[in-house]
Scaffold this active site. Structure first.
Site, PDB file in Angstrom:
ATOM      1  N   ASP A 152       2.083   2.867   3.292  1.00 21.26           N
ATOM      2  CA  ASP A 152       1.214   4.028   3.052  1.00 21.26           C
ATOM      3  C   ASP A 152       1.133   4.947   4.265  1.00 21.26           C
ATOM      4  O   ASP A 152       1.176   6.169   4.134  1.00 21.26           O
ATOM      5  CB  ASP A 152      -0.175   3.513   2.683  1.00 21.26           C
ATOM      6  CG  ASP A 152      -1.210   4.619   2.560  1.00 21.26           C
ATOM      7  OD1 ASP A 152      -1.093   5.412   1.617  1.00 21.26           O
ATOM      8  OD2 ASP A 152      -2.122   4.682   3.413  1.00 21.26           O
TER       9      ASP A 152
ATOM     10  N   ASP B 152      -1.133  -0.135  -4.671  1.00 20.38           N
ATOM     11  CA  ASP B 152      -2.427   0.446  -5.031  1.00 20.38           C
ATOM     12  C   ASP B 152      -2.288   1.887  -5.512  1.00 20.38           C
ATOM     13  O   ASP B 152      -3.142   2.414  -6.193  1.00 20.38           O
ATOM     14  CB  ASP B 152      -3.414   0.338  -3.861  1.00 20.38           C
ATOM     15  CG  ASP B 152      -2.840   0.835  -2.552  1.00 20.38           C
ATOM     16  OD1 ASP B 152      -1.651   1.227  -2.503  1.00 20.38           O
ATOM     17  OD2 ASP B 152      -3.583   0.831  -1.551  1.00 20.38           O
ATOM     18  N   HIS B 153      -1.157   2.512  -5.143  1.00 21.77           N
ATOM     19  CA  HIS B 153      -0.874   3.905  -5.521  1.00 21.77           C
ATOM     20  C   HIS B 153       0.423   4.289  -4.831  1.00 21.77           C
ATOM     21  O   HIS B 153       0.940   3.522  -4.010  1.00 21.77           O
ATOM     22  CB  HIS B 153      -1.983   4.860  -5.051  1.00 21.77           C
ATOM     23  CG  HIS B 153      -2.287   4.708  -3.592  1.00 21.77           C
ATOM     24  ND1 HIS B 153      -1.460   5.185  -2.596  1.00 21.77           N
ATOM     25  CD2 HIS B 153      -3.293   4.067  -2.957  1.00 21.77           C
ATOM     26  CE1 HIS B 153      -1.947   4.859  -1.419  1.00 21.77           C
ATOM     27  NE2 HIS B 153      -3.058   4.162  -1.603  1.00 21.77           N
TER      28      HIS B 153
ATOM     29  N   THR C 129      -7.919  -2.160   1.943  1.00 20.06           N
ATOM     30  CA  THR C 129      -7.299  -3.084   0.989  1.00 20.06           C
ATOM     31  C   THR C 129      -7.840  -4.507   1.120  1.00 20.06           C
ATOM     32  O   THR C 129      -8.397  -5.043   0.146  1.00 20.06           O
ATOM     33  CB  THR C 129      -5.762  -3.043   1.118  1.00 20.06           C
ATOM     34  OG1 THR C 129      -5.339  -1.682   1.069  1.00 20.06           O
ATOM     35  CG2 THR C 129      -5.089  -3.836   0.018  1.00 20.06           C
TER      36      THR C 129
ATOM     37  N   GLU D  79      -1.144  -8.059   2.140  1.00 22.56           N
ATOM     38  CA  GLU D  79      -0.887  -6.621   2.068  1.00 22.56           C
ATOM     39  C   GLU D  79       0.228  -6.178   3.011  1.00 22.56           C
ATOM     40  O   GLU D  79       0.228  -6.537   4.194  1.00 22.56           O
ATOM     41  CB  GLU D  79      -2.154  -5.818   2.431  1.00 22.56           C
ATOM     42  CG  GLU D  79      -1.906  -4.306   2.322  1.00 22.56           C
ATOM     43  CD  GLU D  79      -2.962  -3.416   2.952  1.00 22.56           C
ATOM     44  OE1 GLU D  79      -3.673  -3.863   3.873  1.00 22.56           O
ATOM     45  OE2 GLU D  79      -3.033  -2.248   2.537  1.00 22.56           O
TER      46      GLU D  79
ATOM     47  N   SER E  76      -7.030   3.807  -1.500  1.00 19.90           N
ATOM     48  CA  SER E  76      -6.762   2.369  -1.396  1.00 19.90           C
ATOM     49  C   SER E  76      -7.998   1.515  -1.640  1.00 19.90           C
ATOM     50  O   SER E  76      -7.886   0.405  -2.161  1.00 19.90           O
ATOM     51  CB  SER E  76      -6.202   2.044  -0.011  1.00 19.90           C
ATOM     52  OG  SER E  76      -4.960   2.679   0.149  1.00 19.90           O
TER      53      SER E  76
ATOM     54  N   HIS F 263       2.131   8.861   4.298  1.00 22.86           N
ATOM     55  CA  HIS F 263       1.260   9.992   4.650  1.00 22.86           C
ATOM     56  C   HIS F 263       1.951  10.933   5.636  1.00 22.86           C
ATOM     57  O   HIS F 263       1.764  12.138   5.580  1.00 22.86           O
ATOM     58  CB  HIS F 263      -0.049   9.497   5.274  1.00 22.86           C
ATOM     59  CG  HIS F 263      -1.055   9.033   4.264  1.00 22.86           C
ATOM     60  ND1 HIS F 263      -1.723   9.903   3.439  1.00 22.86           N
ATOM     61  CD2 HIS F 263      -1.497   7.796   3.940  1.00 22.86           C
ATOM     62  CE1 HIS F 263      -2.541   9.216   2.652  1.00 22.86           C
ATOM     63  NE2 HIS F 263      -2.421   7.930   2.928  1.00 22.86           N
TER      64      HIS F 263
ATOM     65  N   ASP G 292       0.850  -1.194   0.000  1.00 22.33           N
ATOM     66  CA  ASP G 292       0.000   0.000   0.000  1.00 22.33           C
ATOM     67  C   ASP G 292       0.885   1.244   0.000  1.00 22.33           C
ATOM     68  O   ASP G 292       1.701   1.433   0.901  1.00 22.33           O
ATOM     69  CB  ASP G 292      -0.916  -0.019   1.228  1.00 22.33           C
ATOM     70  CG  ASP G 292      -2.091   0.942   1.083  1.00 22.33           C
ATOM     71  OD1 ASP G 292      -1.886   2.075   0.613  1.00 22.33           O
ATOM     72  OD2 ASP G 292      -3.210   0.555   1.453  1.00 22.33           O
TER      73      ASP G 292
HETATM   74 MG    MG Z   1      -4.226  -0.671   2.688  1.00 16.54          MG
HETATM   75 ZN    ZN Z   2      -3.095   6.294   1.870  1.00 13.46          ZN
END
Ligand code: MG
Ligand code: ZN
Length: 538
Positions: A306, A348-349, A147, A301, A94, A310, A41
Site C-alpha cells: 500500500d 483490503d483494497h 490493519t 499483513e 485500511s 500511494h 494491504d
Molecule cells: Mg495496513
Molecule cells: Zn493506503
C-alpha cells in the site's frame, strides 16, 4: 432496495446459512482447527497481476519457473472476488476494511473494530481467544497500524495508536510481531529507567540497536505491563529467533519496519540484519502457535504494498509483493500436509489505480515472423505494448522512492533537492532515466487548492504541482514522488490513476478443508468474508 440493507440481508442470510452448515463441516471432514488470514494491504487484482507477470514472465525472474505461493494456493484452492466498501461509502481505507474482515459486519471509514454505528464488535481474534485458541498478529508495518489494530482493538479512529497499543495488550493477543515500539514506551523514558525492571528491558532495546524514543503522550510503560502479563519480549531478529514460548511481543522498529527493497539488499549483502523478515516472523509464529492443542488464529499483513502504491512507486510495489509472497510460501509449505487449517489470502483494497498500459512512444521497429500468415507481411503493431524486459528493469530498482528522495536531499543544496541532485538520485537507483527538464517539473509547486488549516494532511500552503486528478493527491510533499512516477510512466509502460485507493473488488484466495473451501461462494463482501471466518470458530 438501498444497498446497505440489501447487504445486511445478504449477510444475515449468510450467517443463518453458516450456522446450519457448521455441523456438516465436522461430518465430511475434520473441522477447521487453525485459521491463517493473510492481507496484502493495497493488493488489488492489478498488483496481483504485477507479481504474476514478474514471476512468470520476467526474463530473469527470481522464481525461475516456480509458481508464486499465491498461484500455488489459487491452483489448489479457489479464487473469488470481494467488494471491500464501507457501510455508507464507495471507497474503503485500511482500518474500515480490516475491521469488516475482523468483525464480519460493515463498518465506517477509519474506524477500528467498530460497526458502522460505532459500537465495538467482537473480532475474529477475540472470538478465537474466548473459544480457547491462541492468537497472533504479524505485520511488516507496525503493530498499532490500522490493519493489525482492527483485529484486537476498538477505537473511533485509526490514528489513536497509543490507545490501540493498550487495547492489543488488554486483549492478550498471544503473539504480536511488528514495528511500533515507540507506542509502548512511556513519554518520559528516563524516569522509568529508575525502575530496575525497565532498566533491563531498556538495555535489550538499545542492544538491539533501537532507540527509546516514545510516541506516547502519557507515562504508561506498556513493556513493563506486557512483562507483568507474562509476555516474552524481543527487539531484534536474534531475540526473535531465540524465543521459545508464548505469549510473545516482538517490536523490531520504533515505528514502521524496513521497506522491502532495503531489506532485500541488506540480506543479499550478507550483512547482519537487526530486523527479522516477514517470512521469519511467519515461521516463528507457526512454530509457536501450532504447539497449542486447540488451534490458533493468525493474521499476517504485507503492509507496505500500500505504501508503495500511494507513492506510485512500481519498483517498490513489486518488491513488497515479493516479500509478501515469500511469507505466503512459508504458510503454503507448513499447511501442505495438513487438513485442519484454513488459509485465506486477500487484500483490503487496491492502491494507486495501477496498470501496465500500451502507448504511442517507442513503438518497436517492424520485424519479420516465420509464420506463414506473415509470409507477405512484416510484423508491425501500431503501438508499444510493453517489452517483457521491463519487468526485470522494474525489479532492478535499488531504493524505494522515499530513499531516492532522501538521497536527492542529502546531495542537494542546504537540505533542499535540486534538479541536479534529483536527476542523479533517480539515475543512480533506477534502470530508468529522467532529464533535467523532467526534474524541474517534479520540483514545481503551486498554491494548495485544498488547504484546510489544522487538517492532518491538507494544511500546507503550497504543494507539489500535480497537473491532473489533483484532488486525489492528498499526502503533502510526498506528491513529489507521484510526480516522479508520472515522469517515468512512458518508459515503464505504467499508468496510475490516483495517490489514494480505488474501489475495485479484490482477490480472495481460499485454501483449506473442502467443506470450508466450499463455504466461500460467489461475489463476496469483506463483511461476509469476516463472518465466514468467524463461522469456523467453536
Ligand atoms: Mg495496513
Ligand atoms: Zn493506503
Amino acid at each position: 432496495m438501498p444497498y446497505p440493507s440489501f447487504l445486511a440481508l445478504l449477510i444475515s442470510l449468510l450467517l443463518v446459512g453458516c450456522d446450519a452448515h457448521q455441523p456438516t463441516t465436522s461430518d465430511d471432514s475434520r473441522p477447521v482447527k487453525n485459521i491463517i488470514l493473510m492481507i496484502g494491504d493495497g493488493m488489488g487484482p492489478q498488483q496481483l497481476g504485477l507479481l504474476q507477470s514478474y514471476a512468470n514472465r520476467a526474463p530473469n525472474s527470481r522464481y525461475q519457473g516456480r509458481p508464486t505461493a499465491m498461484q500455488q494456493l489459487m491452483n489448489q484452492g479457489k479464487l473469488l472476488l470481494s467488494d471491500t466498501s464501507p457501510h455508507n461509502a464507495l471507497v474503503v481505507d485500511s482500518a474500515c476494511s480490516a475491521t469488516q474482515l475482523a468483525t464480519g459486519v460493515t463498518s465506517g471509514s477509519e474506524m477500528i473494530g467498530l460497526d458502522y454505528l460505532g459500537n465495538p464488535v467482537e473480532t475474529l481474534l477475540q472470538h478465537a481467544k474466548r473459544s480457547g485458541k491462541v492468537t497472533g498478529l504479524i505485520s511488516d508495518t507496525r503493530i498499532t497500524h490500522a490493519t493489525p489494530a482492527s483485529f484486537a482493538a476498538h477505537q473511533p479512529h485509526r490514528s489513536l495508536e497509543a490507545n490501540i497499543a493498550v487495547d492489543l495488550l488488554a486483549n492478550q493477543v498471544d503473539l504480536m510481531l511488528s514495528g511500533g515500539l515507540g507506542f509502548f514506551l512511556p513519554a518520559n523514558t528516563t524516569t522509568d529507567t529508575e525502575s530496575s525492571a525497565f532498566t533491563a528491558i531498556a538495555e535489550r532495546i538499545q542492544h538491539a540497536g533501537q532507540s527509546l524514543r516514545s510516541r506516547r503522550k502519557d507515562e504508561r510503560n506498556l513493556l513493563l505491563d506486557a512483562q507483568q502479563q507474562g509476555y516474552q519480549l524481543a527487539f531484534d531478529r536474534q531475540q526473535l529467533l531465540a524465543s521459545q514460548q508464548l505469549p510473545l511481543l516482538g517490536l523490531f522498529a520504533n515505528s514502521g519496519m524496513e521497506n522491502a527493497i532495503r531489506y532485500h539488499r541488506l540480506r543479499e549483502s550478507g550483512a547482519e540484519r537487526q530486523q527479522p523478515s516477514l517470512k521469519e516472523m511467519t515461521v516463528k509464529a507457526l512454530d509457536l502457535l501450532s504447539q497449542h492443542p486447540d488451534g490458533f488464529v493468525l493474521m499476517i499483513e504485507g503492509g507496505q504494498i500500500d505504501w508503495a502504491g500511494h507513492n506510485n512507486d512500481v519498483g517498490s510495489m513489486l518488491h513488497e509483493l515479493l516479500r509478501f509472497d515469500e511469507a505466503i510460501q512459508a504458510v503454503v509449505d507448513w499447511v501442505q500436509e495438513r487438513d485442519d487449517t484454513l488459509v485465506v489470502v486477500t487484500a483490503d483494497h487496491e492502491t494507486g489505480s495501477f496498470g501496465f498500459s500500451y502507448s504511442a512512444v517507442d513503438i518497436p521497429e517492424p520485424s519479420t515472423l516465420p509464420g506463414s500468415g506473415f509470409a507477405e507481411h512484416t510484423y508491425a503493431p501500431n503501438f508499444n505494448f510493453g517489452d517483457l524486459s521491463l519487468l526485470d528493469r522494474i525489479h532492478a530498482q535499488k531504493k524505494d522512492f522515499y530513499d531516492v528522495w532522501a538521497e536527492a536531499i542529502a546531495n542537494g543544496d542546504d537540505g533542499r533537492v535540486t534538479t541536479d541532485s534529483l536527476v542523479n538520485a533517480v539515475n543512480n537507483n533506477l534502470a530508468f532515466r529522467i532529464t533535467h527538464e523532467q526534474a524541474e517539473r517534479i520540483l514545481a509547486r503551486h498554491k494548495n487548492p485544498f488547504q484546510r488549516p489544522g487538517h492532518r494532511y491538507l494544511s500546507s500552503e503550497t504543494l507539489p504541482k500535480v497537473h491532473d486528478f489533483t484532488p486525489f493527491y492528498v499526502y503533502g510533499d510526498d506528491i513529489h514522488l507521484n510526480l516522479l512516477a508520472r515522469e517515468l510512466a512512458a518508459q515503464q509502460n505504467t499508468v496510475w490513476g490516483t495517490g489514494t485507493h480505488t474501489a475495485t473488488p479484490v482477490p480472495v484466495i481460499v485454501y483449506g478443508p473442502s467443506s470450508a473451501q466450499e463455504a466461500f461462494q460467489g461475489y463476496l463482501h469483506h463483511a461476509q468474508v469476516g463472518a465466514l471466518l468467524k463461522s469456523f470458530l467453536p
